[in-house]
Design an enzyme around this catalytic site. Sequence first.
Site, PDB file in Angstrom:
ATOM      1  N   GLY A  21     -80.590 -11.061 -37.401  1.00 56.91           N
ATOM      2  CA  GLY A  21     -80.966 -10.543 -36.079  1.00 56.91           C
ATOM      3  C   GLY A  21     -82.477 -10.433 -35.945  1.00 56.91           C
ATOM      4  O   GLY A  21     -83.038 -10.659 -34.865  1.00 56.91           O
ATOM      5  N   ASN A  22     -83.137 -10.104 -37.065  1.00 54.42           N
ATOM      6  CA  ASN A  22     -84.603 -10.019 -37.035  1.00 54.42           C
ATOM      7  C   ASN A  22     -85.226 -11.387 -36.819  1.00 54.42           C
ATOM      8  O   ASN A  22     -86.262 -11.505 -36.173  1.00 54.42           O
ATOM      9  CB  ASN A  22     -85.124  -9.415 -38.340  1.00 54.42           C
ATOM     10  N   LYS A 139     -76.268   4.253 -41.199  1.00 50.23           N
ATOM     11  CA  LYS A 139     -77.016   3.218 -40.477  1.00 50.23           C
ATOM     12  C   LYS A 139     -77.681   3.850 -39.244  1.00 50.23           C
ATOM     13  O   LYS A 139     -77.004   4.209 -38.276  1.00 50.23           O
ATOM     14  CB  LYS A 139     -75.998   2.147 -40.061  1.00 50.23           C
ATOM     15  N   LYS A 225     -73.450  -8.254 -40.635  1.00 53.89           N
ATOM     16  CA  LYS A 225     -73.016  -9.631 -40.373  1.00 53.89           C
ATOM     17  C   LYS A 225     -72.878 -10.456 -41.652  1.00 53.89           C
ATOM     18  O   LYS A 225     -72.106 -11.416 -41.686  1.00 53.89           O
ATOM     19  CB  LYS A 225     -73.944 -10.334 -39.379  1.00 53.89           C
ATOM     20  N   LYS A 287     -76.492  -9.380 -48.528  1.00 44.50           N
ATOM     21  CA  LYS A 287     -76.634 -10.843 -48.623  1.00 44.50           C
ATOM     22  C   LYS A 287     -76.254 -11.330 -50.016  1.00 44.50           C
ATOM     23  O   LYS A 287     -75.537 -12.318 -50.170  1.00 44.50           O
ATOM     24  CB  LYS A 287     -78.078 -11.267 -48.319  1.00 44.50           C
TER      25      LYS A 287
HETATM   26  P1  ADP Z   1     -81.462  -9.914 -41.475  1.00 45.82           P
HETATM   27  O1  ADP Z   1     -81.723  -9.535 -40.049  1.00 45.82           O
HETATM   28  O2  ADP Z   1     -81.812 -11.342 -41.755  1.00 45.82           O
HETATM   29  O3  ADP Z   1     -80.123  -9.507 -41.998  1.00 45.82           O
HETATM   30  P2  ADP Z   1     -82.544  -7.809 -43.146  1.00 45.82           P
HETATM   31  O4  ADP Z   1     -83.748  -7.024 -42.719  1.00 45.82           O
HETATM   32  O5  ADP Z   1     -81.222  -7.137 -43.100  1.00 45.82           O
HETATM   33  O6  ADP Z   1     -82.596  -9.131 -42.286  1.00 45.82           O
HETATM   34  O7  ADP Z   1     -82.752  -8.356 -44.636  1.00 45.82           O
HETATM   35  C1  ADP Z   1     -83.925  -9.071 -45.000  1.00 45.82           C
HETATM   36  C2  ADP Z   1     -84.946  -8.107 -45.602  1.00 45.82           C
HETATM   37  O8  ADP Z   1     -84.503  -7.654 -46.890  1.00 45.82           O
HETATM   38  C3  ADP Z   1     -86.317  -8.678 -45.902  1.00 45.82           C
HETATM   39  O9  ADP Z   1     -87.149  -8.708 -44.754  1.00 45.82           O
HETATM   40  C4  ADP Z   1     -86.840  -7.730 -46.986  1.00 45.82           C
HETATM   41  O10 ADP Z   1     -87.731  -6.782 -46.416  1.00 45.82           O
HETATM   42  C5  ADP Z   1     -85.596  -6.988 -47.486  1.00 45.82           C
HETATM   43  N1  ADP Z   1     -85.423  -6.957 -48.931  1.00 45.82           N
HETATM   44  C6  ADP Z   1     -85.004  -5.864 -49.624  1.00 45.82           C
HETATM   45  N2  ADP Z   1     -84.905  -6.120 -50.936  1.00 45.82           N
HETATM   46  C7  ADP Z   1     -85.276  -7.421 -51.104  1.00 45.82           C
HETATM   47  C8  ADP Z   1     -85.365  -8.284 -52.246  1.00 45.82           C
HETATM   48  N3  ADP Z   1     -85.067  -7.876 -53.489  1.00 45.82           N
HETATM   49  N4  ADP Z   1     -85.757  -9.568 -52.029  1.00 45.82           N
HETATM   50  C9  ADP Z   1     -86.069 -10.005 -50.802  1.00 45.82           C
HETATM   51  N5  ADP Z   1     -85.995  -9.235 -49.678  1.00 45.82           N
HETATM   52  C10 ADP Z   1     -85.599  -7.957 -49.818  1.00 45.82           C
HETATM   53 MG    MG Z   2     -79.381  -7.516 -42.188  1.00 44.44          MG
END
Ligand code: ADP
Ligand code: MG
Length: 323
Positions: A21-22, A139, A225, A287
């Site tokens: 979403g970001n 959340k 998601k 993820k």
């Molecule tokens: P999305 O909208 O793609 O789901 P999220 O913000 O939920 O994005 O997840 C991506 C974010 O996860 C990155 O921007 C980063 O700040 C964070 N993050 C936390 N831990 C880690 C890690 N170990 N490696 C990479 N990113 C990480």
């Molecule tokens: Mg996310």
Amino acid sequence: MEGGLPVGDAPPRPLIVALGGNALLPKRSRGRLEDQWRATRAAAEHVAQLAGSGQPLLVVHGNGPQVGLELQRAALTEAALPAVTVDMAVANTQGALGYSLARALGDALAARGLERPVAALITQVLVAADDPAFRAPDKPIGPWLTAEQAETLRREQGWTLVALGPEPRGWRRLVASPQPLAVLELPAIRSLLATGTVVVAGGGGGIPVQRKGSRLEGVAAVVDKDRTAALLAQDLSAAGLLIATDVRGVALHYGQTDESWPRRLTVAEAEALLAGEALGAGSMRPKVAAALAVARAGGRAVICHLEAMAEAWAGEAGTEVGG
Ligand code: ADP
Ligand code: MG
């Protein structure tokens, strides 16, 4: 066998792309629609690069920033207009983002001379009323509130609220992020994929619903998601799950001086990471968990930057889990 497929010819296994979403609304943009269109068109270009081979393609997308804006808008108009429930806010963003992605993907495919229809499906996901997440909502969602507003909403609406910020900046509502148990529109997704349609489904993780007797009821919750994408990957025996976000993969020692970005994590390494604290709880953790589930089920799973999707699927970028 005459007419139809020869016996035993299984349909091709789909590729599932999970878009953050970001990534569809850059953090610095403050929600301007033109920024969202620009980001969505860019994302669609990258997805379209994967569509050329004719492989069945399913796009799941997040809605974090968008659902936040939706609830903020509702809060600003609460004196004049009826309230918006969380399930409705998820549905609204799913519809609007589904439309944006379908239009942008259609354009991107046509520009490549690819005659593949695109369809965005309103998607409901079943969650369990006794999911432990409901006992500890974590959340943050919706606008910042004053202590007084928070107290009123806790008393009158039964909301869970938390004070957040370095110096208390204010209060936020907390909702649960339960496990998705089933995607209710799975048969429709399967049928559309079989016709070559590029499908957008499970937007925002899907609209969370619960069974109440013989009916379904919307729930004030949000589903990650990445979890919904992993569930769909398993239900559809996906060839792969590509999780596209705003960083280039999974970092070890993220944000520290010895940060590194491995191109591959074995199943055991991913398990060890999930057992520790190194992954952001509501961000990178789901993820890696999703990628691990897909890898265990025999599919490919890669976490990558939005702009490196094609390279990641070719094995040249991102962090691949298992394999
Ligand atoms: P999305 O909208 O793609 O789901 P999220 O913000 O939920 O994005 O997840 C991506 C974010 O996860 C990155 O921007 C980063 O700040 C964070 N993050 C936390 N831990 C880690 C890690 N170990 N490696 C990479 N990113 C990480
Ligand atoms: Mg996310």
